[in-house]
Design a protein around this motif. Sequence first.
Motif, PDB file in Angstrom:
ATOM      1  N   PRO A 149       4.006  10.666  -4.932  1.00 23.50           N
ATOM      2  CA  PRO A 149       2.628  10.689  -5.469  1.00 23.50           C
ATOM      3  C   PRO A 149       2.489   9.905  -6.772  1.00 23.50           C
ATOM      4  N   GLN A 150       3.490  10.017  -7.655  1.00 26.31           N
ATOM      5  CA  GLN A 150       3.457   9.285  -8.919  1.00 26.31           C
ATOM      6  C   GLN A 150       3.603   7.782  -8.685  1.00 26.31           C
ATOM      7  N   ILE A 151       4.466   7.426  -7.724  1.00 26.18           N
ATOM      8  CA  ILE A 151       4.649   6.008  -7.392  1.00 26.18           C
ATOM      9  C   ILE A 151       3.333   5.404  -6.915  1.00 26.18           C
ATOM     10  N   ASP A 152       2.675   6.090  -5.993  1.00 27.83           N
ATOM     11  CA  ASP A 152       1.417   5.585  -5.442  1.00 27.83           C
ATOM     12  C   ASP A 152       0.364   5.436  -6.533  1.00 27.83           C
ATOM     13  N   SER A 153       0.260   6.423  -7.389  1.00 28.58           N
ATOM     14  CA  SER A 153      -0.732   6.400  -8.465  1.00 28.58           C
ATOM     15  C   SER A 153      -0.486   5.241  -9.434  1.00 28.58           C
ATOM     16  N   LYS A 154       0.773   5.042  -9.812  1.00 32.90           N
ATOM     17  CA  LYS A 154       1.105   3.985 -10.764  1.00 32.90           C
ATOM     18  C   LYS A 154       0.879   2.599 -10.169  1.00 32.90           C
ATOM     19  N   ILE A 155       1.217   2.439  -8.887  1.00 34.29           N
ATOM     20  CA  ILE A 155       1.028   1.140  -8.234  1.00 34.29           C
ATOM     21  C   ILE A 155      -0.458   0.802  -8.144  1.00 34.29           C
ATOM     22  N   LYS A 156      -1.278   1.754  -7.766  1.00 34.62           N
ATOM     23  CA  LYS A 156      -2.712   1.504  -7.652  1.00 34.62           C
ATOM     24  C   LYS A 156      -3.315   1.163  -9.012  1.00 34.62           C
ATOM     25  N   GLU A 157      -2.834   1.827 -10.038  1.00 38.17           N
ATOM     26  CA  GLU A 157      -3.354   1.569 -11.386  1.00 38.17           C
ATOM     27  C   GLU A 157      -3.012   0.149 -11.854  1.00 38.17           C
ATOM     28  N   VAL A 158      -1.737  -0.236 -11.698  1.00 39.17           N
ATOM     29  CA  VAL A 158      -1.323  -1.562 -12.159  1.00 39.17           C
ATOM     30  C   VAL A 158      -1.905  -2.658 -11.272  1.00 39.17           C
ATOM     31  N   ALA A 159      -2.074  -2.382  -9.985  1.00 44.26           N
ATOM     32  CA  ALA A 159      -2.661  -3.367  -9.071  1.00 44.26           C
ATOM     33  C   ALA A 159      -4.114  -3.648  -9.432  1.00 44.26           C
ATOM     34  N   LYS A 160      -4.837  -2.612  -9.798  1.00 45.20           N
ATOM     35  CA  LYS A 160      -6.226  -2.791 -10.221  1.00 45.20           C
ATOM     36  C   LYS A 160      -6.293  -3.623 -11.492  1.00 45.20           C
ATOM     37  N   TYR A 161      -5.377  -3.352 -12.398  1.00 45.62           N
ATOM     38  CA  TYR A 161      -5.371  -4.060 -13.680  1.00 45.62           C
ATOM     39  C   TYR A 161      -5.073  -5.540 -13.502  1.00 45.62           C
ATOM     40  N   LEU A 162      -4.161  -5.855 -12.580  1.00 45.56           N
ATOM     41  CA  LEU A 162      -3.771  -7.250 -12.366  1.00 45.56           C
ATOM     42  C   LEU A 162      -4.546  -7.917 -11.219  1.00 45.56           C
ATOM     43  N   GLU A 163      -5.499  -7.170 -10.659  1.00 43.56           N
ATOM     44  CA  GLU A 163      -6.365  -7.680  -9.593  1.00 43.56           C
ATOM     45  C   GLU A 163      -5.566  -8.189  -8.384  1.00 43.56           C
ATOM     46  N   ILE A 164      -4.665  -7.320  -7.904  1.00 41.00           N
ATOM     47  CA  ILE A 164      -3.875  -7.658  -6.719  1.00 41.00           C
ATOM     48  C   ILE A 164      -4.017  -6.581  -5.642  1.00 41.00           C
ATOM     49  N   GLU A 165      -5.068  -5.773  -5.737  1.00 41.84           N
ATOM     50  CA  GLU A 165      -5.262  -4.694  -4.766  1.00 41.84           C
ATOM     51  C   GLU A 165      -5.337  -5.230  -3.336  1.00 41.84           C
ATOM     52  N   GLN A 166      -5.935  -6.418  -3.184  1.00 39.16           N
ATOM     53  CA  GLN A 166      -6.155  -6.960  -1.840  1.00 39.16           C
ATOM     54  C   GLN A 166      -4.889  -7.502  -1.197  1.00 39.16           C
ATOM     55  N   VAL A 167      -3.797  -7.637  -1.949  1.00 38.92           N
ATOM     56  CA  VAL A 167      -2.564  -8.179  -1.362  1.00 38.92           C
ATOM     57  C   VAL A 167      -1.441  -7.143  -1.273  1.00 38.92           C
ATOM     58  N   LEU A 168      -1.717  -5.904  -1.595  1.00 39.07           N
ATOM     59  CA  LEU A 168      -0.660  -4.894  -1.628  1.00 39.07           C
ATOM     60  C   LEU A 168       0.061  -4.729  -0.293  1.00 39.07           C
ATOM     61  N   GLN A 169      -0.648  -4.932   0.809  1.00 36.30           N
ATOM     62  CA  GLN A 169      -0.022  -4.760   2.121  1.00 36.30           C
ATOM     63  C   GLN A 169       0.440  -6.082   2.722  1.00 36.30           C
ATOM     64  N   LYS A 170       0.401  -7.152   1.940  1.00 32.03           N
ATOM     65  CA  LYS A 170       0.848  -8.458   2.414  1.00 32.03           C
ATOM     66  C   LYS A 170       2.299  -8.710   2.029  1.00 32.03           C
ATOM     67  N   TYR A 171       2.968  -9.546   2.800  1.00 33.55           N
ATOM     68  CA  TYR A 171       4.329  -9.978   2.489  1.00 33.55           C
ATOM     69  C   TYR A 171       4.259 -11.243   1.618  1.00 33.55           C
ATOM     70  N   PRO A 172       5.312 -11.545   0.882  1.00 37.01           N
ATOM     71  CA  PRO A 172       5.280 -12.707  -0.016  1.00 37.01           C
ATOM     72  C   PRO A 172       4.826 -14.010   0.651  1.00 37.01           C
ATOM     73  N   TYR A 173       5.242 -14.233   1.909  1.00 39.34           N
ATOM     74  CA  TYR A 173       4.872 -15.492   2.565  1.00 39.34           C
ATOM     75  C   TYR A 173       3.367 -15.575   2.842  1.00 39.34           C
ATOM     76  N   GLN A 174       2.675 -14.450   2.750  1.00 43.52           N
ATOM     77  CA  GLN A 174       1.227 -14.420   2.986  1.00 43.52           C
ATOM     78  C   GLN A 174       0.420 -14.559   1.696  1.00 43.52           C
ATOM     79  N   MET A 175       1.104 -14.725   0.567  1.00 42.37           N
ATOM     80  CA  MET A 175       0.438 -14.780  -0.736  1.00 42.37           C
ATOM     81  C   MET A 175       0.524 -16.164  -1.360  1.00 42.37           C
ATOM     82  N   SER A 176      -0.420 -16.453  -2.255  1.00 43.33           N
ATOM     83  CA  SER A 176      -0.363 -17.678  -3.043  1.00 43.33           C
ATOM     84  C   SER A 176       0.667 -17.502  -4.163  1.00 43.33           C
TER      85      SER A 176
END
Length: 255
Positions: free
Chosen positions: A119-146
């Motif tokens: 639960p803490q892992i999920d909460s921290k990841i969502k928080e930092v992802a929102k801050y760095l604006e990467i929420e939309q790529v969380l379920q993508k693999y590196p080859y699918q990202m810029s």
Amino acid sequence: MKNILNVKSIEKYYGNKGNMTKAIDNISFSVEEGEFVGIMGPSGSGKTTLLNCISTIDTVSTGNIIINDKDITKLKSKALDNFRQNELGFIFQDFNLLDTLTAYENIALALTIKGEKIPQIDSKIKEVAKYLEIEQVLQKYPYQMSGGQKQRVASARAIVTEPSLVLADEPTGALDSKSSRLLLERFEMLNQDLKTTILMVTHDAFTASYAHRILFIKDGKIFTELVRGKDSRKEFFNRIMEVVTLLGGDDNDVF
């Protein structure tokens, strides 16, 4: 303000008595909590060796490196591993993401190693992802990202554990100008809003202009230091370029 990093009279030698190279020559400096410090210098100046010693990738020949009141030059292997996991965050030029893991899993790995609960892992990841604006790529693999998305994921992985010091080695080196600007703006936000302490090696004056202070390394020594103060980023960039010119050329052929 507390000093997060104290580098005291460090030297680093390579080779043997018959053929010895001094990569770092009696360097001392400190970084306060919440600072954003850049390190610049010509190729072969010792800046990467300096960062490697601070990051525990390499060891000093003499001197002391103290991070958050712990002298890392005296830590043994297991204690050093624990220290690295808890106190340091790393951002590399080539991202160093695991290709078989999604962005979410890459970020989670750092927390899993520390023994955080799901639960803490999920909460921290969502928080930092929102801050760095990467929420939309969380379920993508590196080859699918810029490249820019990969570097922001790598940055999230570095800061999600709330380290005392984030070490960035040429973080914009593999990015185009737009991605570089976006990443550096996020670095500014992390530093200003979350008080993240950042030490960044870069050859690029534009990248360096986002820092508060620049240490210029030449021939293994600190050549000079620039403090941004109340300068705008453009004004600071111009001052950085003056030092680059003093060292013998522009930032593309010297740094």
